[in-house]
Scaffold this motif. Structure first.
Motif, PDB file in Angstrom:
ATOM      1  N   CYS A 109       0.799  -1.233   0.000  1.00 15.69           N
ATOM      2  CA  CYS A 109       0.000   0.000   0.000  1.00 15.69           C
ATOM      3  C   CYS A 109       0.828   1.279   0.000  1.00 15.69           C
ATOM      4  CB  CYS A 109      -0.919   0.011   1.215  1.00 15.69           C
ATOM      5  SG  CYS A 109      -2.005  -1.407   1.337  1.00 15.69           S
ATOM      6  N   GLY A 110       2.126   1.179   0.200  1.00 18.14           N
ATOM      7  CA  GLY A 110       2.966   2.370   0.257  1.00 18.14           C
ATOM      8  C   GLY A 110       3.250   2.795   1.689  1.00 18.14           C
ATOM      9  N   ALA A 111       4.290   3.605   1.832  1.00 14.44           N
ATOM     10  CA  ALA A 111       4.752   4.024   3.156  1.00 14.44           C
ATOM     11  C   ALA A 111       3.706   4.840   3.913  1.00 14.44           C
ATOM     12  CB  ALA A 111       6.051   4.816   3.033  1.00 14.44           C
ATOM     13  N   ASP A 112       2.875   5.591   3.201  1.00 16.14           N
ATOM     14  CA  ASP A 112       1.848   6.387   3.874  1.00 16.14           C
ATOM     15  C   ASP A 112       0.877   5.512   4.655  1.00 16.14           C
ATOM     16  OD1 ASP A 112       2.947   8.696   2.895  1.00 16.14           O
ATOM     17  OD2 ASP A 112       1.452   8.980   1.319  1.00 16.14           O
ATOM     18  N   ALA A 113       0.688   4.284   4.212  1.00 20.90           N
ATOM     19  CA  ALA A 113      -0.247   3.384   4.890  1.00 20.90           C
ATOM     20  C   ALA A 113       0.201   3.103   6.323  1.00 20.90           C
ATOM     21  CB  ALA A 113      -0.391   2.081   4.107  1.00 20.90           C
ATOM     22  N   ILE A 114       1.494   3.077   6.544  1.00 19.21           N
ATOM     23  CA  ILE A 114       2.013   2.842   7.898  1.00 19.21           C
ATOM     24  C   ILE A 114       1.649   4.014   8.801  1.00 19.21           C
ATOM     25  CG2 ILE A 114       4.104   2.548   9.276  1.00 19.21           C
ATOM     26  CD1 ILE A 114       5.258   1.097   6.772  1.00 19.21           C
TER      27      ILE A 114
ATOM     28  N   GLN B  77     -11.594  13.845   6.081  1.00 21.29           N
ATOM     29  CA  GLN B  77     -12.271  13.159   4.976  1.00 21.29           C
ATOM     30  C   GLN B  77     -11.267  12.432   4.087  1.00 21.29           C
ATOM     31  OE1 GLN B  77     -14.553  16.500   3.503  1.00 21.29           O
ATOM     32  NE2 GLN B  77     -16.420  15.644   4.402  1.00 21.29           N
ATOM     33  N   GLN B  78     -10.112  13.053   3.855  1.00 15.09           N
ATOM     34  CA  GLN B  78      -9.073  12.401   3.053  1.00 15.09           C
ATOM     35  C   GLN B  78      -8.520  11.188   3.798  1.00 15.09           C
ATOM     36  OE1 GLN B  78      -8.093  13.135  -0.197  1.00 15.09           O
ATOM     37  NE2 GLN B  78      -7.171  11.127   0.084  1.00 15.09           N
ATOM     38  N   PHE B  79      -8.374  11.316   5.104  1.00 19.70           N
ATOM     39  CA  PHE B  79      -7.884  10.209   5.921  1.00 19.70           C
ATOM     40  C   PHE B  79      -8.816   8.995   5.801  1.00 19.70           C
ATOM     41  CE2 PHE B  79      -7.688   7.919  10.007  1.00 19.70           C
ATOM     42  CZ  PHE B  79      -6.338   7.605  10.036  1.00 19.70           C
ATOM     43  N   VAL B  80     -10.109   9.239   5.919  1.00 23.83           N
ATOM     44  CA  VAL B  80     -11.090   8.153   5.802  1.00 23.83           C
ATOM     45  C   VAL B  80     -11.025   7.531   4.406  1.00 23.83           C
ATOM     46  CG1 VAL B  80     -13.555   7.606   5.801  1.00 23.83           C
ATOM     47  CG2 VAL B  80     -12.598   9.044   7.601  1.00 23.83           C
ATOM     48  N   ALA B  81     -10.906   8.356   3.378  1.00 26.06           N
ATOM     49  CA  ALA B  81     -10.800   7.841   2.008  1.00 26.06           C
ATOM     50  C   ALA B  81      -9.529   7.002   1.840  1.00 26.06           C
ATOM     51  CB  ALA B  81     -10.823   8.986   1.004  1.00 26.06           C
ATOM     52  N   ASP B  82      -8.430   7.459   2.423  1.00 21.77           N
ATOM     53  CA  ASP B  82      -7.172   6.703   2.347  1.00 21.77           C
ATOM     54  C   ASP B  82      -7.290   5.357   3.061  1.00 21.77           C
ATOM     55  OD1 ASP B  82      -6.041   8.805   0.934  1.00 21.77           O
ATOM     56  OD2 ASP B  82      -4.922   9.589   2.661  1.00 21.77           O
ATOM     57  N   ILE B  83      -7.916   5.358   4.234  1.00 23.49           N
ATOM     58  CA  ILE B  83      -8.113   4.108   4.979  1.00 23.49           C
ATOM     59  C   ILE B  83      -8.983   3.155   4.167  1.00 23.49           C
ATOM     60  CG2 ILE B  83      -9.221   3.092   7.027  1.00 23.49           C
ATOM     61  CD1 ILE B  83      -6.497   4.328   7.629  1.00 23.49           C
ATOM     62  N   ALA B  84     -10.012   3.669   3.520  1.00 20.67           N
ATOM     63  CA  ALA B  84     -10.880   2.824   2.679  1.00 20.67           C
ATOM     64  C   ALA B  84     -10.082   2.221   1.529  1.00 20.67           C
ATOM     65  CB  ALA B  84     -12.053   3.639   2.150  1.00 20.67           C
ATOM     66  N   ARG B  85      -9.198   3.007   0.916  1.00 19.05           N
ATOM     67  CA  ARG B  85      -8.354   2.495  -0.181  1.00 19.05           C
ATOM     68  C   ARG B  85      -7.423   1.399   0.326  1.00 19.05           C
ATOM     69  NH1 ARG B  85      -3.277   3.251  -1.292  1.00 19.05           N
ATOM     70  NH2 ARG B  85      -3.080   4.947   0.196  1.00 19.05           N
TER      71      ARG B  85
END
Length: 82
Positions: free
Chosen positions: A36-41, A62-70
């Motif tokens: 998922c990439g380093a940001d996922a950590i 909202q972006q955080f929630v979208a990222d977690i969903a991805r």
């Protein structure tokens, strides 16, 4: 469902989702980075902070929630061995 109920920590749930084995918590960050990439950590760490009663800093909720969903969508898909 029983395996999920036995998990007592977010890292155990993450290991269960990534490997089908909740005991492989030490491998979670490496696998998450690979898939998922380093940001996922960083996202997982923020979730851990929030779960432990610490105020996680989330500048764009909202972006955080979208990222977690991805991330969840990626983790949910089983990988096919080459």
């Amino acid at each position: 469902a029983a395996a999920v109920e036995r998990c007592t920590a977010l890292m155990e749930l993450a290991a269960l989702g990534l490997f089908g084995d909740s005991t492989r918590t030490g491998e979670v960050y490496g696998e998450l980075r690979r898939r998922c990439g380093a940001d996922a950590i960083d996202h997982l760490k923020r979730c851990q902070e929030g779960a432990h009663g610490h105020a996680a800093v989330v500048p764009l909720p909202q972006q955080f929630v979208a990222d977690i969903a991805r991330i969840a969508e990626i983790v949910r898909k089983p990988e096919v061995a080459p």
